[in-house]
Write an enzyme that holds these catalytic residues in place. Structure first.
Site, PDB file in Angstrom:
ATOM      1  N   GLU A   1     -11.307   1.454  -4.053  1.00 35.29           N
ATOM      2  CA  GLU A   1     -10.636   1.859  -2.822  1.00 35.29           C
ATOM      3  C   GLU A   1      -9.344   2.606  -3.137  1.00 35.29           C
ATOM      4  OE1 GLU A   1      -9.861  -1.788  -0.710  1.00 35.29           O
ATOM      5  OE2 GLU A   1      -8.827  -2.680  -2.402  1.00 35.29           O
TER       6      GLU A   1
ATOM      7  N   ASP B   1       0.813  -1.219   0.000  1.00 31.68           N
ATOM      8  CA  ASP B   1       0.000   0.000   0.000  1.00 31.68           C
ATOM      9  C   ASP B   1       0.845   1.267   0.000  1.00 31.68           C
ATOM     10  OD1 ASP B   1      -2.068  -1.865   0.342  1.00 31.68           O
ATOM     11  OD2 ASP B   1      -2.072  -1.618   2.511  1.00 31.68           O
TER      12      ASP B   1
END
Length: 571
Positions: A241, A65
């Protein structure tokens, strides 16, 4: 009578001191004299670097991430850390090739409360941004622990620490900040659809809020859905997302991950005339994915997505993103790693160059950059050796604890790293007395030297290969009766089985070693100066893979000690 009393008191004092000396020696715990990690992946042997090339991933092992920001000629990158302590590793570069770790954003117990968090809970998807208007860096994230939820921390200088968290009043995950040229600020994030409007499993939305920079809060009542479902809701896209907003040539661009952080992962892009939308998807989406490629391609990189963009030192754009390098069984033991690609933004929309083709292990460097990875404190990549003797007085930033500070159980001594064992085991969702290093290659060898004499069957120290609390190997020394044993235990879905054990001589330090060749792991030991002997044969690394054990982290190698051992040697 006085002499008898004095003699009795002397005996009592001697017994007390002797007892406490023995207890103190036991409580001091094992000493790990050194640790060596050696990566040996075939892909790097077959793809040596030319002088103008560098390897991607730029951060190997479980560094997922990624998010990146820029202030002038300085770049800062952060990654998810889940239940690791300290949390959110932060890296610095001036050229996007050579990176140094400068610390962790969340390094205090006031910032990070993950003491009862499962391995894949805690801190998700941090986003780092620099606001030139107030010359402040912000890191916004979701912390699924400690009663936090969505939080923001800030600093004027990332090298000098960050504020305590400010809780933000919105639900959902993956928040990111956007600072516009006019001084206004916004938060975008993933959330559930409005109540009663969920159309299918995995249906999510992207929301935007106005952000009050003076009060550090989202402005109540300003929330708005700007993406419903994804690029084309008629196709039932899942898990839109990781949103980020960018501005270029007066237009606003919203980039998101779509498809979930697995086989269907991708990156998609939208544009608008206004920061609050409406946002229209590009005609050609996704702009980054590996999901459509042949499954049997050599040296496969997969799951590409969850990206962030930045303008490079050469004036061109680059994107960091997560991906995986599965082993020959398709298992993900190194976890989700941080990759980088150049981005072509000469047209209306940015496109990852080569992002829809099989990803290469190496890239051309930006003009004028020299590859210094692995030198002078720069993070290594490719095949490399990491060596630690624990005698420098400062612990390397690549070491971390689980659910609590390292300082509570470690001390750096002239002999090496001493661990004071906790009365918790690696199976528990509690802070453990274990110092961890990420598995960064599919083929590796990790070796340590252990000086330790367990006093009872409750004492154990050694190596642990961990995916999470219910999936791991423990390879260490303990005691039964008058003998010391080395034991190997496999735990799968919480069910533990001792695979092998042998009596060992601990008069001299013992060397412990774990090696992996893809899915095949071997645990070896050497007494004193002798050669290595295998314990338990070749065992499967299946339980150390993300796609078997579940969750979001990669495999970890730990220096472990406990005072509540329940592993019994086979007789």
């Amino acid at each position: 009578m006085r002499n008898v009393l004095a003699f009795s008191m002397a005996l009592t004092a001697f017994g007390y001191l002797a007892c406490n000396a023995q207890r103190g020696e036991q409580e001091m715990g094992p000493v790990f004299k050194e640790f060596t990690y050696r990566g040996d992946d075939q892909v790097y042997k077959e793809h040596p670097l030319e002088p103008d090339e560098f390897y991607s991933p730029i951060l190997q092992g479980t560094y997922p991430d990624p998010s990146i920001t820029r202030k002038g000629g300085d770049y800062y990158l952060v990654c998810s850390s889940f239940a690791f302590f300290p949390g959110v590793p932060i890296f610095h570069s001036t050229d996007l090739v050579n990176w140094t770790q400068i610390g962790h954003v969340l390094d205090r117990t006031s910032q990070l409360k993950v003491d009862s968090a499962g391995m894949s809970m805690g801190v998700y998807a941090p986003a780092i941004r620099y606001n030139p208007v107030n010359e402040t860096f912000y890191m916004i994230t979701t912390q699924f622990a400690g009663g936090f939820g969505n939080i923001v921390v800030k600093t004027k200088n990332p090298h000098q620490g960050w504020s305590d968290p400010i809780k933000l009043a919105f639900d959902g995950i993956d928040p990111s900040l956007f600072f516009d040229d006019d001084g206004k600020a916004y938060v975008v994030h993933n959330d559930a659809p409005d109540k009663g409007k969920e159309r299918y499993q995995g249906h999510r939305v992207i929301k935007i809020w106005d952000y009050d920079l003076e009060k550090d809060r989202v402005v109540p009542g300003t929330d708005k859905i700007i993406v419903d479902g994804g690029v084309d809701i008629s196709k039932k896209p899942i898990w839109i997302e990781a949103p980020h907003i960018y501005k270029k040539n007066g237009r606003y661009y919203l980039m998101c991950a779509e498809g979930g952080t697995g086989d269907n992962h991708s990156e998609v892009i939208f544009s608008s005339d206004q920061p609050r939308g409406p946002y229209v998807p590009a005609a050609e989406n996704p702009i980054l994915s590996q999901r459509h490629l042949p499954k049997d391609r050599p040296y496969k990189v997969d799951w590409a997505g969850h990206a962030d963009l930045v303008e490079g030192p050469d004036g061109r754009y680059y994107g960091v993103f997560l991906g995986i390098r599965p082993n020959e069984k398709g298992r993900v033991n190194t976890g989700r790693e941080t990759f980088i690609l150049p981005v072509d933004w000469t047209g209306e929309f940015p496109v990852f160059k080569g992002g829809m083709q099989p990803l290469s292990p190496k890239l051309k460097m930006p003009a004028g950059v020299k590859n210094k990875t692995g030198e002078h404190g720069y993070f290594p990549n490719g095949n490399f050796i990491f060596e630690e003797d624990f005698k420098g007085g400062v612990l390397d930033l690549r070491w971390f604890g689980l659910r609590g500070p390292r300082e509570r159980f470690i001390s750096l001594t002239e002999e090496g790293l001493r661990i004071t064992p906790f009365a918790t085991s690696i199976d528990e969702i509690k802070p453990t007395s274990t110092l961890f290093y990420r598995q960064q290659h599919n083929a590796f060898t990790a070796t340590t030297t252990l000086d330790y004499a367990p006093a009872s069957e409750k004492d154990l120290a050694g190596l642990v290969c961990l995916q999470k609390e219910t999936y791991h190997y423990v390879f260490g020394v303990t005691k039964m009766g008058d003998d010391h044993y080395i034991v190997l235990q496999r735990t799968e879905d919480g069910n533990a089985a001792v695979l092998a054990s042998e009596v060992v001589d601990l008069d001299k330090p013992i060397r412990l070693q774990v090696t992996a060749e893809g899915n095949d792991y071997r645990f070896n030991y050497a007494e004193g100066g002798g050669g290595f002997r295998n314990l338990g044969g070749t065992v499967s690394g299946d339980i150390l893979s993300t796609n078997v054990a579940g969750g979001f982290t990669g495999a970890l190698i730990g220096l472990y000690a406990t005072s509540v051992n329940d592993i019994l040697p086979n007789k």
